[in-house]
Design a protein around this motif. Sequence first.
Motif, PDB file in Angstrom:
ATOM      1  N   ASN A 151     -13.407  -2.353  82.894  1.00 37.90           N
ATOM      2  CA  ASN A 151     -13.762  -1.261  81.988  1.00 37.90           C
ATOM      3  C   ASN A 151     -12.514  -0.843  81.218  1.00 37.90           C
ATOM      4  OD1 ASN A 151     -16.558  -0.794  82.922  1.00 37.90           O
ATOM      5  ND2 ASN A 151     -15.534  -0.246  84.833  1.00 37.90           N
ATOM      6  N   LEU A 152     -12.699  -0.700  79.896  1.00 36.69           N
ATOM      7  CA  LEU A 152     -11.538  -0.411  79.055  1.00 36.69           C
ATOM      8  C   LEU A 152     -11.480   1.044  78.636  1.00 36.69           C
ATOM      9  CD1 LEU A 152     -11.602  -3.572  76.763  1.00 36.69           C
ATOM     10  CD2 LEU A 152     -10.246  -3.161  78.837  1.00 36.69           C
ATOM     11  N   ILE A 153     -10.272   1.521  78.561  1.00 36.36           N
ATOM     12  CA  ILE A 153     -10.030   2.889  78.123  1.00 36.36           C
ATOM     13  C   ILE A 153      -9.187   2.820  76.860  1.00 36.36           C
ATOM     14  CG2 ILE A 153      -8.707   4.979  78.698  1.00 36.36           C
ATOM     15  CD1 ILE A 153      -9.550   4.004  81.715  1.00 36.36           C
TER      16      ILE A 153
ATOM     17  N   ILE B 279      -3.932   6.437  74.291  1.00 30.87           N
ATOM     18  CA  ILE B 279      -3.963   5.998  75.690  1.00 30.87           C
ATOM     19  C   ILE B 279      -4.837   4.758  75.763  1.00 30.87           C
ATOM     20  CG2 ILE B 279      -4.488   6.629  78.076  1.00 30.87           C
ATOM     21  CD1 ILE B 279      -4.378   9.549  77.273  1.00 30.87           C
ATOM     22  N   LYS B 280      -4.263   3.673  76.281  1.00 35.79           N
ATOM     23  CA  LYS B 280      -5.024   2.441  76.456  1.00 35.79           C
ATOM     24  C   LYS B 280      -4.897   2.015  77.905  1.00 35.79           C
ATOM     25  CE  LYS B 280      -5.516  -0.056  72.237  1.00 35.79           C
ATOM     26  NZ  LYS B 280      -5.032  -0.847  71.203  1.00 35.79           N
ATOM     27  N   GLY B 281      -5.988   1.492  78.451  1.00 37.67           N
ATOM     28  CA  GLY B 281      -5.884   1.033  79.827  1.00 37.67           C
ATOM     29  C   GLY B 281      -7.140   0.348  80.290  1.00 37.67           C
ATOM     30  N   ARG B 282      -7.174   0.035  81.572  1.00 39.88           N
ATOM     31  CA  ARG B 282      -8.332  -0.660  82.137  1.00 39.88           C
ATOM     32  C   ARG B 282      -8.415  -0.371  83.619  1.00 39.88           C
ATOM     33  NH1 ARG B 282      -4.209  -4.770  82.022  1.00 39.88           N
ATOM     34  NH2 ARG B 282      -3.588  -4.851  84.202  1.00 39.88           N
ATOM     35  N   ASP B 283      -9.642  -0.549  84.148  1.00 45.39           N
ATOM     36  CA  ASP B 283      -9.760  -0.510  85.604  1.00 45.39           C
ATOM     37  C   ASP B 283      -9.892  -1.936  86.114  1.00 45.39           C
ATOM     38  OD1 ASP B 283     -12.446  -1.311  85.468  1.00 45.39           O
ATOM     39  OD2 ASP B 283     -13.214   0.734  85.646  1.00 45.39           O
ATOM     40  N   ASN B 284      -9.956  -2.103  87.428  1.00 47.92           N
ATOM     41  CA  ASN B 284      -9.942  -3.451  88.005  1.00 47.92           C
ATOM     42  C   ASN B 284     -11.268  -4.185  87.815  1.00 47.92           C
ATOM     43  OD1 ASN B 284     -11.247  -1.737  89.826  1.00 47.92           O
ATOM     44  ND2 ASN B 284     -10.763  -3.071  91.552  1.00 47.92           N
ATOM     45  N   GLU B 285     -12.278  -3.515  87.245  1.00 50.97           N
ATOM     46  CA  GLU B 285     -13.522  -4.213  86.942  1.00 50.97           C
ATOM     47  C   GLU B 285     -13.673  -4.456  85.444  1.00 50.97           C
ATOM     48  OE1 GLU B 285     -17.037  -2.684  88.763  1.00 50.97           O
ATOM     49  OE2 GLU B 285     -16.247  -2.990  90.786  1.00 50.97           O
TER      50      GLU B 285
ATOM     51  N   ILE C   1     -16.711  -2.522 101.048  1.00 44.91           N
ATOM     52  CA  ILE C   1     -16.743  -1.683  99.852  1.00 44.91           C
ATOM     53  C   ILE C   1     -15.617  -2.126  98.933  1.00 44.91           C
ATOM     54  CG2 ILE C   1     -16.625   0.663  98.945  1.00 44.91           C
ATOM     55  CD1 ILE C   1     -18.929   0.176 100.905  1.00 44.91           C
ATOM     56  N   PRO C   2     -15.978  -2.622  97.742  1.00 42.15           N
ATOM     57  CA  PRO C   2     -14.922  -3.119  96.859  1.00 42.15           C
ATOM     58  C   PRO C   2     -14.060  -1.996  96.297  1.00 42.15           C
ATOM     59  CG  PRO C   2     -17.049  -3.140  95.745  1.00 42.15           C
ATOM     60  CD  PRO C   2     -17.322  -2.696  97.149  1.00 42.15           C
ATOM     61  N   ALA C   3     -12.794  -2.308  96.090  1.00 42.03           N
ATOM     62  CA  ALA C   3     -11.918  -1.343  95.435  1.00 42.03           C
ATOM     63  C   ALA C   3     -12.371  -1.208  93.982  1.00 42.03           C
ATOM     64  CB  ALA C   3     -10.482  -1.837  95.490  1.00 42.03           C
ATOM     65  N   PHE C   4     -12.327  -0.009  93.469  1.00 42.87           N
ATOM     66  CA  PHE C   4     -12.756   0.241  92.099  1.00 42.87           C
ATOM     67  C   PHE C   4     -11.867   1.353  91.567  1.00 42.87           C
ATOM     68  CE2 PHE C   4     -16.334   2.010  89.242  1.00 42.87           C
ATOM     69  CZ  PHE C   4     -15.914   1.241  88.177  1.00 42.87           C
ATOM     70  N   PHE C   5     -10.858   0.980  90.794  1.00 43.07           N
ATOM     71  CA  PHE C   5      -9.889   1.989  90.388  1.00 43.07           C
ATOM     72  C   PHE C   5      -9.209   1.614  89.072  1.00 43.07           C
ATOM     73  CE2 PHE C   5      -5.998  -0.361  91.534  1.00 43.07           C
ATOM     74  CZ  PHE C   5      -6.529  -1.359  92.330  1.00 43.07           C
ATOM     75  N   ILE C   6      -8.661   2.605  88.417  1.00 43.78           N
ATOM     76  CA  ILE C   6      -7.914   2.383  87.177  1.00 43.78           C
ATOM     77  C   ILE C   6      -6.565   1.791  87.559  1.00 43.78           C
ATOM     78  CG2 ILE C   6      -6.867   3.490  85.155  1.00 43.78           C
ATOM     79  CD1 ILE C   6      -9.045   5.685  85.497  1.00 43.78           C
ATOM     80  N   GLU C   7      -6.193   0.672  86.919  1.00 44.08           N
ATOM     81  CA  GLU C   7      -4.953  -0.020  87.294  1.00 44.08           C
ATOM     82  C   GLU C   7      -3.774   0.356  86.413  1.00 44.08           C
ATOM     83  OE1 GLU C   7      -6.161  -4.381  88.916  1.00 44.08           O
ATOM     84  OE2 GLU C   7      -6.453  -4.018  86.774  1.00 44.08           O
ATOM     85  N   LYS C   8      -4.048   0.446  85.122  1.00 44.01           N
ATOM     86  CA  LYS C   8      -2.916   0.625  84.222  1.00 44.01           C
ATOM     87  C   LYS C   8      -3.292   1.476  83.027  1.00 44.01           C
ATOM     88  CE  LYS C   8       0.461  -1.362  81.271  1.00 44.01           C
ATOM     89  NZ  LYS C   8       0.855  -2.380  80.309  1.00 44.01           N
ATOM     90  N   LEU C   9      -2.387   2.333  82.619  1.00 47.16           N
ATOM     91  CA  LEU C   9      -2.550   3.094  81.383  1.00 47.16           C
ATOM     92  C   LEU C   9      -1.249   2.978  80.594  1.00 47.16           C
ATOM     93  CD1 LEU C   9      -4.185   6.361  82.817  1.00 47.16           C
ATOM     94  CD2 LEU C   9      -5.368   4.553  81.550  1.00 47.16           C
ATOM     95  N   GLU C  10      -1.420   2.831  79.279  1.00 46.51           N
ATOM     96  CA  GLU C  10      -0.263   2.667  78.405  1.00 46.51           C
ATOM     97  C   GLU C  10      -0.339   3.771  77.352  1.00 46.51           C
ATOM     98  OE1 GLU C  10       0.809  -1.495  76.619  1.00 46.51           O
ATOM     99  OE2 GLU C  10      -0.492  -0.407  75.229  1.00 46.51           O
ATOM    100  N   PHE C  11       0.797   4.388  77.066  1.00 45.59           N
ATOM    101  CA  PHE C  11       0.814   5.523  76.137  1.00 45.59           C
ATOM    102  C   PHE C  11       1.668   5.170  74.928  1.00 45.59           C
ATOM    103  CE2 PHE C  11       0.281   6.722  80.485  1.00 45.59           C
ATOM    104  CZ  PHE C  11      -0.814   7.567  80.451  1.00 45.59           C
TER     105      PHE C  11
END
Lengths: 324, 290
Positions: B273-275, B265-271, B217-227
């Motif tokens: 996907n951008l926030i 808020i800007k960020g991304r997950d390890n796949e 099962i691959p890891a799937f998580f938000i890695e970083k958020l910048e404020f």
Amino acid sequence: MDKVRRSLLIGGASSLALPILAAPFSSLNAAPLKYNLKAQRIANNSYVVIGKTEDYSPENGGDIVNVAFIDTSDGVVLIDTGSSRRYGEALKELIYKTTGKDVIRVYNTHFHPDHCLGNQLFDKKKIAALPQTIKGLKESGEDFSSNLYRILGDWMRGTEVIIPERAINYSSEKFGKHRFEMLPFKGHTDADLAILDHETGVLYAGDICFLDRAATTPHADLEKWHKSLKEIKKIPHKIIIPGHGPADTTSRSIDQTDTYLTWLEENLTKSVKSGKDMIEAAQMPIPEKFQSIDVIKLEIERSVAHLYPKFEEKSLPFLGQGEN
Amino acid sequence: MSKKEAKSNFSKFKQFSCATLLTVALSIPVASISVSAAETSIAIPKDSLNSVMWDFMAKEHLLTDKNSKKIVMNSQILVHTPKVAEDQLNLPVHVDARSVKNAQKIVVIADLNPIPKVLTYEPKQAEARLSFRIKVGQATPIRAAVLDKDGVWHVGGTYVDASGGGCSQPAVAYGNDDWVKRLAEIRGQIWRKPGQEATRLRFSIRHPMDTGLADGIPAFFIEKLEFKGAKGNLLGNLYISEPLSENPTVTLFPILKEATTAVNIKGRDNEGNLIDVAVPAPFQSSALEN
Ligand SMILES: [Zn+2]
């Protein structure tokens, strides 16, 4: 982890290789554990076994729930079976001592483990529950049981999850002179069975009603619960047996449960709207009128854990969505 | 990732979290021998929580920071949690390190989790304080280590029991069939108490936060958020690891001088996907008590 602990207990191992597991099982070497159950007569042929208004603990062994039995000329009707096989044994003994009869019907009011892990002592074909209760117990019974093994330790020895085989899709059942009306509610869980004995006027409310013991909410839908309380209030009765707390002759259990849940809901909403996190929300001040309710502080903290995310989703403004 | 895949990922995490965490956690000390993180002369003080994992945690997660000069236990670093984890997939944690002057970063660690590190927070224009929710597999110390400008780690923490019913709690997010459609949905709000510089930002992002520890099962998580503030000024960085709860819900305390400033808020997950979202300017509220 749970399975490890359980198999150790079932196998009766007394020394555990893993030190990290040892603490909860100090009771393994102690004297045999025994429930001290007492039947309280509440109406003609009708008895309740009132549980302690506490949380599960190694001290109370999970004797924290109300169980009731009715002595009919056809045999004994039992409502809920307690937290463990050992509780079921003590209960069966008490029923026989009190009535001299066998149990012909068992009802599980809902799927929470304190209400149905004593099922093992009774014929599963005679155990009846609402279809959603049967489904819930099939899905979550093993998890519930593992969890209680972990909390209660040796009290749980030999306990297995027994699924009721009789789905309640009828509105009443008669044993001897007693006609039992099946009243399916929702809110505490997805299926909460209350039972009205038309012969005595006793209303067995299950966990739709709590009295002087804070209501629990791990599977609650507060809106449905309020609706159920409103409906149950209209049902003519002489006495209510709440799922937890003393027998109630004044319908206080309905009002208290309703007022408490309303207050809880208002506070959760207020907390989310003022920006509090879960830890801060759990510190809501408890009003004077609820001070005498047992385990209220703990249950508020647990309810925040169960319900807060739903309130956050409702209250925090939607801002947008990420892209991929 | 398809809905079905994701769902099965999740149920495997549940299994994992209930049945196999212990084995994984116990295997960590063995791994530590081969890792032998940067042998160092910095003394590791005795752990106030008596965790067998403490030395390894300090070496692996604190002393690997090249700015480290010293570690001290500091009871002024407050880590608030319930005594017992009611829901092991959602244990609330509130860290308050405002007592540390010039806090550069806050590292949060749950010693006995298979992935102990929860997050690193670098408050820039923000108070050294935050809250969030985490997954715990068993009873564990939860600690916050705060690095100050002089290279001193201030470590505080608490112990959480996990025998309260975590495994029996159903997950909320995946009960919904439309969760893939709603992936990375963001909710949030800012509050300001009149007269206070530090505001309160709460946000929640829909995300499964899969740990990747279960087989296949691959890891799937938000890695970083910048404020960031309105003028592009950096308020803080949040580096997240897998143990943060699904649908991460975080509270931060950015200092917003202008009354009308929004937070980006800007960020991304390890796949990938951008926030990228703006939380509107603070809501003036006297109802807020702290
Ligand atoms: Zn219940």
